[in-house]
Design an enzyme around this catalytic site. Structure first.
Site, PDB file in Angstrom:
ATOM      1  N   LYS A   1       0.812  -1.228   0.000  1.00  0.00           N
ATOM      2  CA  LYS A   1       0.000   0.000   0.000  1.00  0.00           C
ATOM      3  C   LYS A   1       0.842   1.274   0.000  1.00  0.00           C
ATOM      4  O   LYS A   1       0.505   2.246  -0.662  1.00  0.00           O
ATOM      5  CB  LYS A   1      -0.907   0.037   1.223  1.00  0.00           C
ATOM      6  CG  LYS A   1      -1.781  -1.168   1.393  1.00  0.00           C
ATOM      7  CD  LYS A   1      -3.031  -1.058   0.549  1.00  0.00           C
ATOM      8  CE  LYS A   1      -3.749  -2.376   0.494  1.00  0.00           C
ATOM      9  NZ  LYS A   1      -4.206  -2.820   1.807  1.00  0.00           N
TER      10      LYS A   1
ATOM     11  N   ARG B   1      -6.986  -6.725 -10.018  1.00  0.00           N
ATOM     12  CA  ARG B   1      -7.786  -7.909 -10.330  1.00  0.00           C
ATOM     13  C   ARG B   1      -9.200  -7.476 -10.639  1.00  0.00           C
ATOM     14  O   ARG B   1      -9.555  -6.318 -10.475  1.00  0.00           O
ATOM     15  CB  ARG B   1      -7.812  -8.832  -9.111  1.00  0.00           C
ATOM     16  CG  ARG B   1      -8.259  -8.054  -7.879  1.00  0.00           C
ATOM     17  CD  ARG B   1      -8.573  -8.918  -6.704  1.00  0.00           C
ATOM     18  NE  ARG B   1      -8.698  -8.125  -5.496  1.00  0.00           N
ATOM     19  CZ  ARG B   1      -9.783  -7.465  -5.101  1.00  0.00           C
ATOM     20  NH1 ARG B   1     -10.870  -7.492  -5.858  1.00  0.00           N
ATOM     21  NH2 ARG B   1      -9.813  -6.769  -3.990  1.00  0.00           N
TER      22      ARG B   1
END
Lengths: 73, 461
Positions: B129, B303
């Protein structure tokens, strides 16, 4: 001394046991964390007292309403 | 005038047979895309999933040893072995499980197969992140104040003084809000840091955490990106995903109500430009927080998302087919117009009031068939809902010409969905869909928690 069972609310696996036998716990304090359906389910102490028994180990499968620990209050 | 042939590193690859390394609704969704494209599909299943509807819908099904995710849907060697023996030439990881695992993606490629997703380097870069924030900020995506990795209390104190309170301590490797700690004042920082690090280490195998400004009552807005291997990227608008429980999405819709469309468009276009510039490929989602007219990048999901159907309904673009076509070296589809409004509600096997998960056998499971309503589910009647996997029973995606119409259809679909054998969150979903603030579009990520905390009983169906 009153003996109080700590029960699992769900079917799942024990992820982490946060308290040890002999620890004093407050009502609502988290004793262990279960894992069910990818969710962390905390098992809270139903009363203030001393944790006298932990009946499960990490990874172990537990059923709904199974007694997983005992508090003496 | 003739243009010189464009040089690309990637040649079109033939995809004929796809191993689906997943289960449930997304496995079934991918099987459907394969069948539509005339491709063969190979599904895998554990013993509790042996009666899932997609077992018969796929070209081939293989049983997995083991039940727990680590021994089955996350067991890379077992999955690669089945890919080999079945003669698959591509692997679709779906969402969750191995979908963002760069090591697995690389193993798929090393085995000579096509990974249906971005290049593993993107799974790696965006999986962290802090790194993802840094990359996107450098490229001009707005971010809220935050820190680099924090390893010691002294640095945390220093950074906290700059960011101000309240702030949030977040594990860098994680997702789904797990391990997040909100800190109101300096003296609570130390315990929050310790707790977040402990959860991060236990759950994600890395105790890296970072600090971020805590935005009160934010909205979660995300942008759908499509990118090909020829340097092009486009967006398919936004999804509003603020209705969450335990930091996980419950209701998603597109377009986002009550936010200036030009701001949303600007963010989406900027995101697509950055993805094109970086050379990102396949599909991805840029998650942002929105508050009071400003927007901050949160993370990128490399994704297909659970809520992809919402975007499909308002743009007409089949995202799962696109993933396969892009992975085969194809080019972007034509730009798509936004049309109408779509809303998805996630029906979970969990109690509406306590959110406790519920397991059991689906004695009755009858999804509705209604105009404007699409149901995505990996379950059918008689099947077992086990504690081993997530609690998602079905996604109900309702479409209308207006938001009101879409919501109305979602309400009717929930009422018409008959399930016996497990508890569901249908009553909670209905409670939200009928909430006056929700209907006004006055929503934020804390809404469900406030409803549950208010102590009022969630009305039964």
């Amino acid at each position: 001394m009153a003996r109080q069972d700590v029960e699992s609310e769900v079917t799942g696996n024990v992820w982490k046991v946060l308290k040890s036998v002999g620890d004093s716990v407050a009502e609502g304090e988290v004793i262990m964390i279960l894992e069910s359906m990818k969710m962390e389910i905390p098992v809270e102490s139903p009363a203030s007292g001393t944790l006298s028994q932990v009946l499960v180990e990490p990874e172990e499968q537990v059923e709904e309403d199974q007694v997983v620990a005992v508090i003496e209050s | 005038m003739t243009q010189p042939e464009q040089q690309t590193s990637s040649q079109p690859r033939a995809i004929r047979k796809i191993l689906i390394a997943n289960r449930g609704a997304i496995a079934r969704r991918i099987v459907r895309a394969c069948n539509e494209l005339g491709l063969e599909s190979v599904v895998v299943h554990t013993s509790v999933d042996a009666h899932a509807p997609y077992i018969d819908e796929a070209s081939e099904a293989h049983a997995l040893r083991g039940l727990r995710p680590a021994d089955s849907y996350l067991d890379q060697e077992q999955l690669l072995g089945i890919a080999r023996t079945s003669g698959a030439d591509a692997v679709h990881p779906g969402y969750g499980f191995l979908s963002e695992n760069a090591g697995f993606a690389q193993k798929v490629i090393d085995a000579g197969l096509t990974f249906i997703g971005p290049d593993p380097v993107w799974l790696e870069r965006m999986g962290d992140k802090v790194n993802a924030r840094r990359i996107m900020a450098e490229q001009g995506m707005p971010v809220f104040d935050g820190s680099d990795f924090i390893t010691d209390l002294a640095t945390a104190h220093e950074v906290a003084q700059t960011i101000g309170f309240p702030l949030v301590v977040k594990p860098s490797g994680g997702g789904g809000g797990m391990g997040m700690q909100v800190v109101e004042q300096m003296d609570a920082l130390e315990s929050a840091l310790t707790q977040a690090q402990a959860v991060a280490a236990a759950a994600f195998g890395s105790s890296d955490v970072y600090l971020e400004r805590w935005i009160a009552r934010p909205r979660h807005i995300e942008y759908q990106i499509l990118a090909d291997e020829h340097g092009n990227a486009m967006h398919l608008y936004e999804r509003e995903c603020s209705i969450q429980r335990r930091h996980q999405k419950l209701i998603e819709e597109s377009p986002a109500p009550g936010i200036d469309a030009s701001l949303l468009r600007e963010q989406a276009e900027r995101g697509a430009e950055i993805c094109a510039r970086l050379g990102y490929n396949n599909v991805g989602t840029l998650e942002t927080l929105y508050s009071d007219g400003s927007s901050g990048f949160l993370e990128m999901n490399t994704r297909i998302q659970v809520e992809h159907g919402v975007t499909e309904e308002v743009t007409g673009v089949d995202l799962v087919q696109q993933q396969i076509l892009l992975a085969a070296g194809g080019r972007l589809p034509e730009p798509a117009e936004l049309s109408g409004h779509a809303i998805e509600v996630r029906l979970y096997a969990e109690d509406s009031q306590t959110l406790m998960p519920s397991t059991g056998v689906l004695r009755i499971f009858q999804p509705p068939q209604l105009f404007g309503v699409r149901v995505e589910t990996g379950y059918q009647q008689g099947q077992e809902v086990s504690p081993y996997y997530d609690a998602l029973l079905a996604k109900i995606i309702a479409k209308g010409r207006t938001r009101e119409q879409a919501i109305g259809r979602a309400v009717v679909a929930l009422q018409a969905f008959t399930i016996q054998g497990v508890q569901t969150n249908a009553a909670l979903l209905l409670r939200v869909l009928r909430d006056t603030a929700f209907l006004r579009g006055d929503i934020d990520t804390g809404m469900v928690a406030r409803i549950l905390r208010s102590g009022q009983r969630i009305p039964a169906l």
